[in-house]
Write a protein that holds these residues in place. Sequence first.
Motif, PDB file in Angstrom:
ATOM      1  N   HIS A 163      -1.984  -8.350  -4.185  1.00 30.64           N
ATOM      2  CA  HIS A 163      -2.929  -7.233  -4.034  1.00 30.64           C
ATOM      3  C   HIS A 163      -4.377  -7.713  -3.942  1.00 30.64           C
ATOM      4  CE1 HIS A 163      -2.558  -7.542  -8.465  1.00 30.64           C
ATOM      5  NE2 HIS A 163      -3.848  -7.277  -8.432  1.00 30.64           N
ATOM      6  N   TYR A 222       1.762  -0.185   2.097  1.00 32.82           N
ATOM      7  CA  TYR A 222       1.826  -0.669   0.709  1.00 32.82           C
ATOM      8  C   TYR A 222       1.699   0.523  -0.248  1.00 32.82           C
ATOM      9  CZ  TYR A 222       1.280  -5.394   2.523  1.00 32.82           C
ATOM     10  OH  TYR A 222       1.475  -6.579   3.180  1.00 32.82           O
ATOM     11  N   GLN A 223       2.573   0.532  -1.276  1.00 28.95           N
ATOM     12  CA  GLN A 223       2.561   1.683  -2.185  1.00 28.95           C
ATOM     13  C   GLN A 223       2.510   1.312  -3.665  1.00 28.95           C
ATOM     14  OE1 GLN A 223       5.997   3.811   0.002  1.00 28.95           O
ATOM     15  NE2 GLN A 223       4.827   5.467  -0.945  1.00 28.95           N
ATOM     16  N   THR A 248      -4.003  -1.377   8.086  1.00 28.88           N
ATOM     17  CA  THR A 248      -2.991  -1.574   7.053  1.00 28.88           C
ATOM     18  C   THR A 248      -3.078  -0.391   6.094  1.00 28.88           C
ATOM     19  OG1 THR A 248      -3.246  -3.954   7.202  1.00 28.88           O
ATOM     20  CG2 THR A 248      -2.158  -3.121   5.237  1.00 28.88           C
ATOM     21  N   LEU A 287      -1.968   0.824  -7.320  1.00 29.19           N
ATOM     22  CA  LEU A 287      -2.335  -0.144  -6.280  1.00 29.19           C
ATOM     23  C   LEU A 287      -3.715   0.176  -5.671  1.00 29.19           C
ATOM     24  CD1 LEU A 287      -1.647  -2.579  -4.539  1.00 29.19           C
ATOM     25  CD2 LEU A 287      -0.465  -1.046  -2.962  1.00 29.19           C
ATOM     26  N   ASP A 340       5.196  -4.265  -6.947  1.00 32.29           N
ATOM     27  CA  ASP A 340       6.302  -4.525  -6.032  1.00 32.29           C
ATOM     28  C   ASP A 340       6.347  -6.028  -5.755  1.00 32.29           C
ATOM     29  OD1 ASP A 340       7.812  -4.955  -3.676  1.00 32.29           O
ATOM     30  OD2 ASP A 340       7.615  -2.823  -3.178  1.00 32.29           O
ATOM     31  N   LEU A 368      -4.761  -8.730  -0.386  1.00 34.92           N
ATOM     32  CA  LEU A 368      -4.745  -7.514   0.438  1.00 34.92           C
ATOM     33  C   LEU A 368      -6.129  -6.851   0.429  1.00 34.92           C
ATOM     34  CD1 LEU A 368      -2.859  -5.604   2.036  1.00 34.92           C
ATOM     35  CD2 LEU A 368      -2.303  -4.473  -0.117  1.00 34.92           C
ATOM     36  N   LYS A 390       3.184  -2.459   7.892  1.00 39.04           N
ATOM     37  CA  LYS A 390       3.843  -2.146   6.622  1.00 39.04           C
ATOM     38  C   LYS A 390       2.920  -1.266   5.770  1.00 39.04           C
ATOM     39  CE  LYS A 390       5.131  -4.579   2.417  1.00 39.04           C
ATOM     40  NZ  LYS A 390       6.469  -4.103   2.147  1.00 39.04           N
ATOM     41  N   ASP A 408       6.144  -7.075  -2.097  1.00 39.88           N
ATOM     42  CA  ASP A 408       4.770  -6.996  -1.580  1.00 39.88           C
ATOM     43  C   ASP A 408       3.948  -8.183  -2.078  1.00 39.88           C
ATOM     44  OD1 ASP A 408       5.432  -4.652  -0.457  1.00 39.88           O
ATOM     45  OD2 ASP A 408       4.173  -3.383  -1.733  1.00 39.88           O
ATOM     46  N   VAL A 424      -2.374   1.998   2.828  1.00 42.43           N
ATOM     47  CA  VAL A 424      -1.966   1.997   1.418  1.00 42.43           C
ATOM     48  C   VAL A 424      -1.831   3.468   1.040  1.00 42.43           C
ATOM     49  CG1 VAL A 424      -2.703   1.508  -0.939  1.00 42.43           C
ATOM     50  CG2 VAL A 424      -3.141  -0.162   0.876  1.00 42.43           C
TER      51      VAL A 424
END
Length: 405
Positions: free
Chosen positions: A74, A60-61, A35, A105, A65, A77, A58, A68, A37
């Motif tokens: 987060h 994540y940025q 995943t 993030l 968001d 995550l 996907k 997200d 980032v």
Amino acid sequence: MLTDKHILLIVSGGIAAFKALDLVRRLKERGARVTPVLTKGGAQFVTPLSLSALSGAKVYQDLFDLTDEAEMGHIELSRAADLIVVAPATADLMAKMAGGQADDLASTLLLATDTPVLIAPAMNVRMWDHPATQRNLATLKSDGILTVGPNQGDMACGEYGYGRMAEPLEIVDAISDALADGPLKGCHVLVTSGPTHEPIDPVRYIANRSSGAQGTAIAKALVALGARVTFVTGPASVPPPAGVDLRPVETAQEMLDAVKAALPADAAVFAAAVADWRVASASDRKIKKEAGALPQLTFAENPDILAHVAGLRQGRPALVVGFAAETNDVVAHATAKRARKGCDWIVANDVSPETGIMGGSENAVTIITAEGAEEWPRMGKDAVATRLAARIAVRIADQIAGMPT
Ligand code: C5P
């Protein structure tokens, strides 16, 4: 293989970010789930689209968001992965991590997690050498953050030195080590290795012929059993092992300081060939050659690092292993050395020239313990290391189980 292992890969902003794409590919090849980032800086070097295409996931940025957060918050995550890998880790992100900042993030994930973290630093050599970065690195290491690289070499900015991100395959190795389940998982083992260099003046030094091969092999074998290894090494002629916390030093005094800083440890293996003496009269200027005049060197005794650690009243590792290179009466001398140094085991070897052991690839050792001497057949240094690491694992497991050994 990394089948079904879940890696959260944080890509921060540096020219080395392009190597993160290859890293994703290599991890996927080995069956890992990745995943990604991407930090704001990272997105200047690689696109979210390429990261997403290669990872099949996907990217994540943004911290704020809502989409997200609705999918996976987060905090979740940061905890869902088996390992968080930061590659490249910039000086800035390392500083944020060391300071506990959380303003985007990536830094928030790193602060919110209780998952192991591995960083692959990459930056300009001066930034790497800067005391602030070295201070942050020391903080991160003492927080239990694992590191791989950086390597020495030509840099994108035209300079040469430490700062190049480790190659993707080296990072894959470090990831495999970090995820390896072994009998030494959760144990910290300190290994000293290599020779020491004792300066005469800024350009000359006294050294010995140790290559560091046996110490390096031992560190590798311990990593393979899942140990967290701090590897304190003098200037060796073999490359250091992957997956260790590398502490390069030059002199015996620096080695002692690095060893003290690395404690506490569950076990410590002293494979370094430490110089017995340093030049007490070392000059801070190059000694000039003058016709007919010979420099007079006076010596001072170096600290005995093994004896120091073996004699600690508080914080002594549960198992302290020393080495003894002998040329005759190996068992008698090594047994006496074990008593003198106060260590638990001595790995003794016969280094008389006819054995070809010093500088060679084989070793013939005798292990001296409280129970007596045990002679091992002649074998490769890697095999000696594997067998010794396995013995250490058994002894530490027994210790943990509270059984007498
Ligand atoms: O006394 P000798 O040098 O033969 O002892 C060898 C053992 O002691 C090795 O394990 C070596 O790493 C350790 N040693 C040390 N510090 C010294 C000298 C030796 O840790 N100054």
